[in-house]
Each structure stands twice: as C-alpha cells, then as structure tokens.
Enzyme design. Sequence first.
Site, PDB file in Angstrom:
ATOM      1  N   HIS A 116      -4.726   9.476  -7.107  1.00  0.00           N
ATOM      2  CA  HIS A 116      -6.327   9.520  -7.627  1.00  0.00           C
ATOM      3  C   HIS A 116      -7.571   9.478  -7.036  1.00  0.00           C
ATOM      4  CE1 HIS A 116      -3.902   5.441  -9.565  1.00  0.00           C
ATOM      5  NE2 HIS A 116      -3.921   6.991 -10.107  1.00  0.00           N
TER       6      HIS A 116
ATOM      7  N   TRP B 229      -4.182   6.722  -1.568  1.00  0.00           N
ATOM      8  CA  TRP B 229      -3.151   6.825  -1.122  1.00  0.00           C
ATOM      9  C   TRP B 229      -2.371   6.990  -2.252  1.00  0.00           C
ATOM     10  CZ3 TRP B 229      -2.607   3.981   4.989  1.00  0.00           C
ATOM     11  CH2 TRP B 229      -3.949   4.299   5.402  1.00  0.00           C
ATOM     12  N   HIS B 230      -2.612   7.350  -3.362  1.00  0.00           N
ATOM     13  CA  HIS B 230      -1.962   6.809  -4.239  1.00  0.00           C
ATOM     14  C   HIS B 230      -0.799   7.443  -4.820  1.00  0.00           C
ATOM     15  CE1 HIS B 230      -4.846   3.135  -5.676  1.00  0.00           C
ATOM     16  NE2 HIS B 230      -4.148   3.316  -4.360  1.00  0.00           N
ATOM     17  N   SER B 231      -0.195   8.549  -4.196  1.00  0.00           N
ATOM     18  CA  SER B 231       0.305  10.166  -4.432  1.00  0.00           C
ATOM     19  C   SER B 231       1.845   8.682  -5.420  1.00  0.00           C
ATOM     20  CB  SER B 231       0.969  10.274  -3.355  1.00  0.00           C
ATOM     21  OG  SER B 231      -0.222  10.712  -2.997  1.00  0.00           O
TER      22      SER B 231
END
Length: 638
Positions: A310, A557-559
Amino acid sequence: MGIPEVVDIIVAGGGPAGCALAGRLAKADPNLQVLLIEAGPNNKDDPMVFTPGVYPRNMRILDSDKARFYYDSNPSTHLRGRKSIVPCAQVLGGGSSINFQMYTRASASDWDDFKMPGWSAKDLLPIMKRIENYQKPANNDTHGFDGPIAISNGGWIAPIAQDFLRAAGAVGIPTTDDLQDLDTAHAAEIWAKWINKDTGRRSDAASGYVHPVMAAQTNLHLLCNSKASRVIFEGTKAVGVAFVNVKPGHNKDNKETVVKARKMVVLTSGTLGTPQILERSGIGGKDVLDKAGVKTLVDLPGVGKQYQDHYTTFSVFRARQSEPTIDDWLRGDPATHERLTLQYQLTKSGPLASNGIDAGFKMRPTEKELEEMGPAFRKYWDSYFKDKPDKPLMFGSIVNGHFGDHSLVPPGKYFSMFQYLEYPFSRGSIHIQSANPYEDPIFDSGFLNNAEADIPPIRWSYKKVREIARRMDAYRGELTSCHPHFHPASPAAAEDVDLETAREILGPLALTNGIHMGTWSRPAKHEPNKVREDIVYTKEDDEAIDNWVRDHVETTWHSLGTCAMKPRENEGVLDARLNVYGTTNLKVGDLSLCPDNLGTNTYSSALLCGEKCADLIVEELGLTIQNPHAPKARYTMA
C-alpha cells in the site's frame, strides 16, 4: 534448555502469522512438538515493544535494531530516479511488535476475490472473531471478545480527533462508530488501536500466542536470532529446515544448522523472506534459479512475483499553540519525556498508551470526483471498484504531531495527514542472486509502475485531506516543505502561518527573526469561523501534485502477494490448503499467499492467515482447536 534436533512441525518465521500458527498448534496438542524460528531478537517484556507511544523510533533507519531494510536494486524512473525503501520487521512478533498499531480489517469482497474454496469472508469470519479481544462497544456480530489480541481506543484520545471528524463531515465523509465491520467503505471514525486498555500495552502477536503457551507448556520451542536459510527435502518431501545464526557480532560465514520435522514445515517469513527461502531451496522459476546457481527442484515461476504494497504520502499542517499534540515528545523535550513516562508507568494511560493516530477514514469518490481523476483511471474503477461498494479507494488518518525530523522545521505545534492507497495496480518482485542467505536479493518494489491507475487516487486524496485540514479549528497553516511545490501565484499554493501565530510561536522577535521567517511563505490569516471554499486546481497544479507523489510516496510496511494462492497455470505457488505445488509436507502461511490486495493495515490479515493455516493443519492431523464462534463442522476451530 536447548532446541531439539527433531520436532513434529517447524514454523520458519516469527511474525504475526508464524506466532499465531505456532501458538495454536502447540496448544491444540501438548504432545505436538513445535519449533518457531525467528531471525530477530525475542520481544518478551521489551519496553521498546510493549510501550505503545515509542513506536516512531522504529521508523528511524539508523536507530532501529528490530527491522531489516530492503532497497530497490535500481533507481526507478517511476519515482523520478529515486530508490524506494521497504522496512521489514526482524523481531519476534514481526510487524506487530513495531508497527503503528492501527486496527483495521479488510473488506468482505477482498477475501471473496481470492476465489479459493474456504477463503470467502463468510468462511473466515469465525476465525476473525477468534482472534479478537475487542474492548470497544460493538453494534454488529463481526467482532470477538475472548481472543488473544486486544483492540481498544488506547489510553488517550487527543481532542484533535473530534475536530477532524467534524471537518471530515463538512467535506462529505460521515462519522460512524464501526468502520471495520467488513462492509462500510465511506466514513470516518475514532480509529481503534492494537492496544490493551487494561494493561496499556501493545497487543503484539508473540505476547498473545507464544509467550503464554511457553509459560504453560513445554512443547513450543523458540529459536531467535536465527535465519531460516532453506528447506531440507527428501525427494520433494519437506523434512527439515537449515538455519544460520544472525545474532549481532557473529560472522556471516556461519555454517548452516539443520533441524528435522517429522510431519511438516511451514514458511511464515513474510512476503519478502518466504520467496527467498523457497528459491534457495530450489523452488521457483528455473531461469531465476539457474542465474543464482541453485538446482531446480520444482519449477514454479510465480515465486517472488506480484509483489504488492500500500502506498502512503503525508502532508503536515500547523496547529494552534494551545492544541495538545505529541510534538514535544517527538522532538525529545526532556521534561515532556519525564512527565509522560511517569504517567504511563503509574497509570498505563496518557499519550504513551496511545499511538497518536486517533481518527481516520475510508473513502470512495463521487461521480464528479471520478470525472476529475480522468478517463484513464475510469477503466480501473469500473473493473475493480464500481460493483464492490465495500471497497474503499483510499484510507486516511490524522496524526497528532509531526513524525519528521523536528530539527529541520520551525518550532511549533503540528498535525499530519496520512493518505493510503489500498489497492495499487502496480506490481514488483523479489528474487535471490545466489544460494547465500546473507546476500541481498534483487528487489523491485514496482512502486507506481502503473501510474495511470495509482497516481489519480493519491492526487484526489491529497486534495481531500487538505480540505479537511483547512476546516479544522486547530488549523493554523501548512508546513510548505511537506506539500507539493505549486507556483507561488497559484490559488493552490500552500498557506503558511500567519504573523499573529508566528508571534505566538516565536515571541515579539518574530518579525525580525529572518532565520525562522525565511522558512515561511505566503502568510495566511487564520479565520476560524470563515466558510472555506474548495481550492480549485489547474492542470499545472495537478502536475505538481503528481511530481510530489513520485518524490515522496512510501511503503506502509504492508507487503503481500509473492507466493500467491491460485492455480499453478496462472503462476500460482500454493493451493487452497496452502500446500506448495510440487511438494509434500510444505505449506506457506503468511501474507505472501495473497493472490490480490487487501484494503487494510495488514496485521489483522497476517493473524488471519496464520490462524487459517493452523486450522488446515489440525484438520489434517486430526486435532481440535476450540472456537466458540465456529459453525458446527466435522472439526472445531478456535
């Protein structure tokens, strides 16, 4: 006590999914020997983890000892020659130990879009409820109240949150009391947090799933500061894991140590770590493995592809001097640190029992706003969002201060607006260069490589949050260095602080203080009762926003997505039961399994993936997880 050489199940990766999985499995059968391997340190009773308000430290690359940083291997033309940086938690509990603690959940259609048996929102709702110790009033049946992970409003809500909600309503975003009901996609709320209101502590996955089981049972084994290197196979059957020691001070030429698994190996090393383990094990695209000098065991070209994230940008606004913000804490004021630390230690409340992010919204555009985004974006809207009214196009939130370096900005009070693009169409990849577990991978974040789909929503959201800020009582101008570079003569040019507020901040010398006043431009007289008209942007203004986005867009940090659960012929890596194609006794249980994006801060989804994987395994082993929320079935979930 040492780690056994042979266990029943190895879980490689101690993030949220791995903690949930390992804890559930060990609790399901005290005789089942489970080993959890984590590359980072143990988080148990670490005040830098459990104290909610200290998390901004994790954003400082040079200071962080609990994160690894992945850099784009090459400068990106889509980012105007910039390299992106994607931090990845490296501590027990993973991102749950260091994240922003923002509680959100994916929309129902997000899970339905997986189009895999057992993965619809209806299928997963009992597990969602099983996770939660929901400490807020609920007016629907989508939350759970006796799970291991607490959700609350934290120990402090700043007054600016209500100011934000009122101003959001003025621009067409209504207030709701539960934006995380799986269906609502256009509203604002008091943002809940992964914080236990009773203890004042962060609700991380290790404290919820791992530490309690280890305190009560002896069958859950924990190996920290150890990095899973590869899976050990007998033919195509997974029988163990090789790991290396990564404790600080150890050389990178450490030899591998092997631990065997009688029943199963599960990879939960995250979207960036899991595909590397698979490729070092000989599972991946043959072309990639040949270049890395790794013999191909299973040719799975989808491994490491379809990296998703994101995207966020944030803009900073000046707040009135009387506004209670956390800026003094963030700038390191000793008296503020002493006062807030003492308050937290004595009462488990106050700003340190919060994350400073007290309100936010999910948002869908009006027809007029869609037209303004342009015809190129329309096809993406029509194909992906139009017929799914539960999918928000953007998230946004207000931060009660300025998270940047305060030594680089004038003194004063601030609030920030974060905008999050939840469903980027851009895609990246990550692949190994060799079998050496210490060598950096080839990483392409793919940020904005589908600009016609991804930039218009961010541009629209920037304008929207700016209008919210301008209507807030706390608003006292804009920090121009944190906004697009509009032409000074444009009506869109950033409004900086008025001279009255400058005197308030700097005192009577404000007019002659050239050092500070030189950083301020286009003064704007604050008129709190003025009915503001929306700013009208020109084509040149839109171009300035787009360039600012390319220069400043960052990861959230939404991998997810690099080992997708979908048909093998479509570059899938996993089947619906999370088995790695072409192997036996090997599963993947983290966010890399997602075949499409999830509109949420992904901690909730990572827990769900780990819990779902636990259900699949206990069913296969003939065990039981108790779950009062589960429908009647052949086995009972928890």
